[in-house]
Scaffold this motif. Structure first.
Motif, PDB file in Angstrom:
ATOM      1  N   ARG A 172      70.716  95.157 134.140  1.00  0.00           N
ATOM      2  CA  ARG A 172      71.427  96.186 133.201  1.00  0.00           C
ATOM      3  C   ARG A 172      71.913  95.422 131.950  1.00  0.00           C
ATOM      4  O   ARG A 172      72.892  95.868 131.287  1.00  0.00           O
ATOM      5  CB  ARG A 172      72.516  96.826 133.898  1.00  0.00           C
ATOM      6  CG  ARG A 172      72.144  97.516 135.088  1.00  0.00           C
ATOM      7  CD  ARG A 172      73.178  98.264 135.794  1.00  0.00           C
ATOM      8  NE  ARG A 172      72.881  99.028 137.192  1.00  0.00           N
ATOM      9  CZ  ARG A 172      73.648  99.736 137.723  1.00  0.00           C
ATOM     10  NH1 ARG A 172      74.862  99.992 137.371  1.00  0.00           N
ATOM     11  NH2 ARG A 172      73.359 100.236 139.119  1.00  0.00           N
ATOM     12  N   GLY A 173      71.510  94.134 131.997  1.00  0.00           N
ATOM     13  CA  GLY A 173      72.203  93.348 130.791  1.00  0.00           C
ATOM     14  C   GLY A 173      73.249  92.652 130.862  1.00  0.00           C
ATOM     15  O   GLY A 173      73.766  92.164 129.927  1.00  0.00           O
ATOM     16  N   LEU A 174      73.954  92.625 132.017  1.00  0.00           N
ATOM     17  CA  LEU A 174      75.171  92.035 132.281  1.00  0.00           C
ATOM     18  C   LEU A 174      75.231  90.725 132.300  1.00  0.00           C
ATOM     19  O   LEU A 174      76.061  90.021 131.596  1.00  0.00           O
ATOM     20  CB  LEU A 174      76.068  92.718 133.610  1.00  0.00           C
ATOM     21  CG  LEU A 174      76.116  93.992 133.729  1.00  0.00           C
ATOM     22  CD1 LEU A 174      76.357  94.202 135.260  1.00  0.00           C
ATOM     23  CD2 LEU A 174      77.052  94.531 132.849  1.00  0.00           C
ATOM     24  N   GLY A 175      74.149  89.970 132.833  1.00  0.00           N
ATOM     25  CA  GLY A 175      74.073  88.419 132.425  1.00  0.00           C
ATOM     26  C   GLY A 175      73.729  88.115 130.993  1.00  0.00           C
ATOM     27  O   GLY A 175      74.628  87.221 130.749  1.00  0.00           O
ATOM     28  N   ARG A 176      73.198  88.756 130.188  1.00  0.00           N
ATOM     29  CA  ARG A 176      73.138  88.653 128.908  1.00  0.00           C
ATOM     30  C   ARG A 176      74.327  88.822 128.219  1.00  0.00           C
ATOM     31  O   ARG A 176      74.835  87.958 127.414  1.00  0.00           O
ATOM     32  CB  ARG A 176      72.156  89.621 128.287  1.00  0.00           C
ATOM     33  CG  ARG A 176      71.757  89.467 126.780  1.00  0.00           C
ATOM     34  CD  ARG A 176      70.584  90.307 126.431  1.00  0.00           C
ATOM     35  NE  ARG A 176      69.166  90.226 127.151  1.00  0.00           N
ATOM     36  CZ  ARG A 176      68.538  89.183 126.860  1.00  0.00           C
ATOM     37  NH1 ARG A 176      68.689  88.309 125.757  1.00  0.00           N
ATOM     38  NH2 ARG A 176      67.365  88.783 127.519  1.00  0.00           N
ATOM     39  N   LYS A 177      75.239  89.933 128.609  1.00  0.00           N
ATOM     40  CA  LYS A 177      76.507  90.034 127.939  1.00  0.00           C
ATOM     41  C   LYS A 177      77.508  88.761 128.431  1.00  0.00           C
ATOM     42  O   LYS A 177      78.239  88.299 127.850  1.00  0.00           O
ATOM     43  CB  LYS A 177      76.915  91.285 128.540  1.00  0.00           C
ATOM     44  CG  LYS A 177      76.388  92.613 127.729  1.00  0.00           C
ATOM     45  CD  LYS A 177      76.974  93.761 128.040  1.00  0.00           C
ATOM     46  CE  LYS A 177      76.201  94.935 127.772  1.00  0.00           C
ATOM     47  NZ  LYS A 177      76.010  95.240 126.175  1.00  0.00           N
ATOM     48  N   GLU A 186      63.217  82.694 137.812  1.00  0.00           N
ATOM     49  CA  GLU A 186      63.479  83.818 136.794  1.00  0.00           C
ATOM     50  C   GLU A 186      64.693  83.432 135.987  1.00  0.00           C
ATOM     51  O   GLU A 186      64.903  83.848 134.824  1.00  0.00           O
ATOM     52  CB  GLU A 186      63.725  85.267 137.761  1.00  0.00           C
ATOM     53  CG  GLU A 186      64.806  84.988 138.626  1.00  0.00           C
ATOM     54  CD  GLU A 186      64.490  84.541 140.231  1.00  0.00           C
ATOM     55  OE1 GLU A 186      63.971  83.378 140.098  1.00  0.00           O
ATOM     56  OE2 GLU A 186      64.235  85.404 140.873  1.00  0.00           O
ATOM     57  N   ASN A 187      65.747  82.641 136.627  1.00  0.00           N
ATOM     58  CA  ASN A 187      66.808  81.968 135.782  1.00  0.00           C
ATOM     59  C   ASN A 187      66.358  81.414 134.753  1.00  0.00           C
ATOM     60  O   ASN A 187      66.914  81.577 133.471  1.00  0.00           O
ATOM     61  CB  ASN A 187      67.845  81.511 136.594  1.00  0.00           C
ATOM     62  CG  ASN A 187      68.570  82.368 137.595  1.00  0.00           C
ATOM     63  OD1 ASN A 187      68.547  83.357 137.727  1.00  0.00           O
ATOM     64  ND2 ASN A 187      69.394  81.641 138.423  1.00  0.00           N
ATOM     65  N   ALA A 188      65.388  80.240 134.891  1.00  0.00           N
ATOM     66  CA  ALA A 188      64.837  79.482 133.857  1.00  0.00           C
ATOM     67  C   ALA A 188      64.334  80.375 132.509  1.00  0.00           C
ATOM     68  O   ALA A 188      64.549  80.084 131.582  1.00  0.00           O
ATOM     69  CB  ALA A 188      64.072  78.456 134.291  1.00  0.00           C
ATOM     70  N   ALA A 189      63.405  81.391 133.063  1.00  0.00           N
ATOM     71  CA  ALA A 189      62.817  82.204 131.897  1.00  0.00           C
ATOM     72  C   ALA A 189      63.743  83.087 131.294  1.00  0.00           C
ATOM     73  O   ALA A 189      63.638  83.121 130.194  1.00  0.00           O
ATOM     74  CB  ALA A 189      61.886  83.086 132.799  1.00  0.00           C
ATOM     75  N   PHE A 190      64.946  83.455 132.038  1.00  0.00           N
ATOM     76  CA  PHE A 190      66.128  84.057 131.262  1.00  0.00           C
ATOM     77  C   PHE A 190      66.732  83.163 130.329  1.00  0.00           C
ATOM     78  O   PHE A 190      67.022  83.676 129.028  1.00  0.00           O
ATOM     79  CB  PHE A 190      67.069  84.517 132.257  1.00  0.00           C
ATOM     80  CG  PHE A 190      68.237  85.193 131.736  1.00  0.00           C
ATOM     81  CD1 PHE A 190      68.233  86.422 131.082  1.00  0.00           C
ATOM     82  CD2 PHE A 190      69.689  84.581 132.100  1.00  0.00           C
ATOM     83  CE1 PHE A 190      69.469  87.007 130.515  1.00  0.00           C
ATOM     84  CE2 PHE A 190      70.809  85.195 131.293  1.00  0.00           C
ATOM     85  CZ  PHE A 190      70.635  86.212 130.638  1.00  0.00           C
ATOM     86  N   TYR A 191      67.019  82.296 130.889  1.00  0.00           N
ATOM     87  CA  TYR A 191      67.946  81.098 129.486  1.00  0.00           C
ATOM     88  C   TYR A 191      66.909  80.978 128.502  1.00  0.00           C
ATOM     89  O   TYR A 191      67.430  80.997 127.597  1.00  0.00           O
ATOM     90  CB  TYR A 191      68.187  80.029 130.358  1.00  0.00           C
ATOM     91  CG  TYR A 191      69.257  80.352 131.402  1.00  0.00           C
ATOM     92  CD1 TYR A 191      70.488  80.948 131.163  1.00  0.00           C
ATOM     93  CD2 TYR A 191      69.335  79.633 132.858  1.00  0.00           C
ATOM     94  CE1 TYR A 191      71.136  81.304 132.627  1.00  0.00           C
ATOM     95  CE2 TYR A 191      70.001  79.826 133.827  1.00  0.00           C
ATOM     96  CZ  TYR A 191      71.011  80.777 133.762  1.00  0.00           C
ATOM     97  OH  TYR A 191      71.790  80.914 134.460  1.00  0.00           O
ATOM     98  N   THR A 192      65.742  80.549 128.807  1.00  0.00           N
ATOM     99  CA  THR A 192      64.587  80.428 127.730  1.00  0.00           C
ATOM    100  C   THR A 192      64.618  81.600 126.799  1.00  0.00           C
ATOM    101  O   THR A 192      64.678  81.446 125.438  1.00  0.00           O
ATOM    102  CB  THR A 192      63.290  79.983 128.031  1.00  0.00           C
ATOM    103  OG1 THR A 192      63.362  78.842 129.221  1.00  0.00           O
ATOM    104  CG2 THR A 192      62.324  79.722 127.127  1.00  0.00           C
ATOM    105  N   SER A 193      64.674  82.714 127.392  1.00  0.00           N
ATOM    106  CA  SER A 193      64.492  83.892 126.390  1.00  0.00           C
ATOM    107  C   SER A 193      65.742  84.039 125.832  1.00  0.00           C
ATOM    108  O   SER A 193      65.889  84.663 124.619  1.00  0.00           O
ATOM    109  CB  SER A 193      64.351  85.229 127.310  1.00  0.00           C
ATOM    110  OG  SER A 193      65.566  85.474 127.911  1.00  0.00           O
TER     111      SER A 193
END
Length: 154
Positions: free
Chosen positions: A91-96, A123-130
């Protein structure tokens, strides 16, 4: 932040039990992949964390659904822990939370942030890269990232 997604606020000592539940749920999701090994955030005393470090939580309808814990070292801001309850992921909470952490670092005059994630949490590594983070190293169990922050107007 959209109140339907919750509100980010500084954690208080009385949040420790709910924060612990949130972190247990978040990290237990990886238990099978970890072959029964516990990730370090599962064994943290969150009352002590709240007393010792800057901790912010996302609260929604009285429930803690995510958190970020930072440390401010002389050279950079470290993301010591960031997690979202699996029931609220996607839901975008990690991004927020990560954007919030970056703003806290900038507010204190930092221009670099660092964090580490477990090598099996791909998936965490991919998220941080994004999110603009750069991988800067690995060891047997962790992937290390850094991000250069830009001060607005510069």
């Amino acid at each position: 932040m959209d109140e339907n997604q919750g509100i980010i606020r500084e954690a208080a000592a009385e949040d420790a039990p709910q924060l612990n539940v949130c972190m247990q749920k978040a990290y237990m999701a990886y238990e099978e992949r970890m072959k029964g090994k516990r990730l370090p955030p599962m064994d943290v005393d969150y009352e002590e964390e709240i007393a010792s470090y800057p901790v912010w939580v996302i609260e929604r309808e009285g429930e803690i659904i995510g958190a970020v814990i930072l440390t401010f070292d002389p050279s950079c801001t470290q993301v010591a822990n960031i997690a979202v309850d699996p029931d609220y992921q996607g839901r975008g909470l990690g991004r927020k939370l990560l954007n919030f952490a970056e703003q806290k670092a900038l507010d204190r005059g930092y221009v670099e942030m660092r964090l580490a994630t477990h090598v099996l949490l791909t998936e965490n590594a991919a998220f941080y890269t994004s999110m603009g983070w750069e991988e800067v190293g690995r060891d047997d169990s962790r992937v290390f990232f850094k991000k250069s922050l830009r001060i607005k107007g510069k």
